[in-house]
Design an enzyme around this catalytic site. Sequence first.
Site: not given
Length: 291
Positions: A75, A216
């Site tokens: 992430c 993201c």
Amino acid sequence: MVRRFLKMHGLGNDFVVLDARRDPLPLTTAAARAIADRHTGVGCDQIVLLEPPRHPAADLFMRILNPDGSESGACGNATRCVASLVADGSGRAEVTVETATGLLRCRLRADGSVTVDMGPARLDWTQIPLAAAHDTLRVPAGAGPLQDACCVGMGNPHAVFFVDDAEAVDLATLGPVLEHHSLFPQRCNIEVAQVLAPDHIRMRVWERGAGITRACGSGSCATLVAAARRGLTGRAAWIELDGGRLWIEWHGDGHVLMTGPVATAFTGELSETLLPGSLPSETPLPETVPA
């Protein structure tokens, strides 16, 4: 037992950060879901556990849990947040964050933003992975108007779909269908991208295990790589997300660098009902309700 947490975000992609470096915290799937619930828990896109490093070159190990309790290997936005925490605490501008998929080297910049070397983009079908052999430049996975995916591995699988109008895509409907497409044995993150200029891309994202998020980092990296591979942009561009923008560079050695902001929203304490092993069991309703 009560555990303190930090609520952090990168462009609105938000995280509950728990420090388990000294006191282990083996979160159950049920506990992860309870913490991430935006109505009855703290609410977040992911839960981030800080654990002791496995690798001698790392400052710490970062474990990432999705709202459905599943784990994610990478992430980018969470990595920036964690790197900023470590840099602030140590006084060092350079930090190495270890994840399930490798070491990520990070640098705190003078303006408070963080640059992360997300490692090399993975372009072979076995590295995504796909369920069958395909050229990842054009993968026959699609749903409705989203067809002809370009797949990129960035520590987790991504399928990028280029469209004329990213805002017009019904991502809430198509995202879960594509996430569970039969070509993606580990499910997949879904990006819809609209090229605005050779150095500017508008992107929206459906994250596996989380749904639509405001940003993201790994998806932004995958989007730039996919656009450059198809000759739609150069090897560096701004990725415009719902929550803001990230600067992404794909270097000649294959490594992808991401630069963007971090923020701390608030600190708090988890109540006992949200901690592992202490979630209340389901109690049957009484046959009659007292007046």
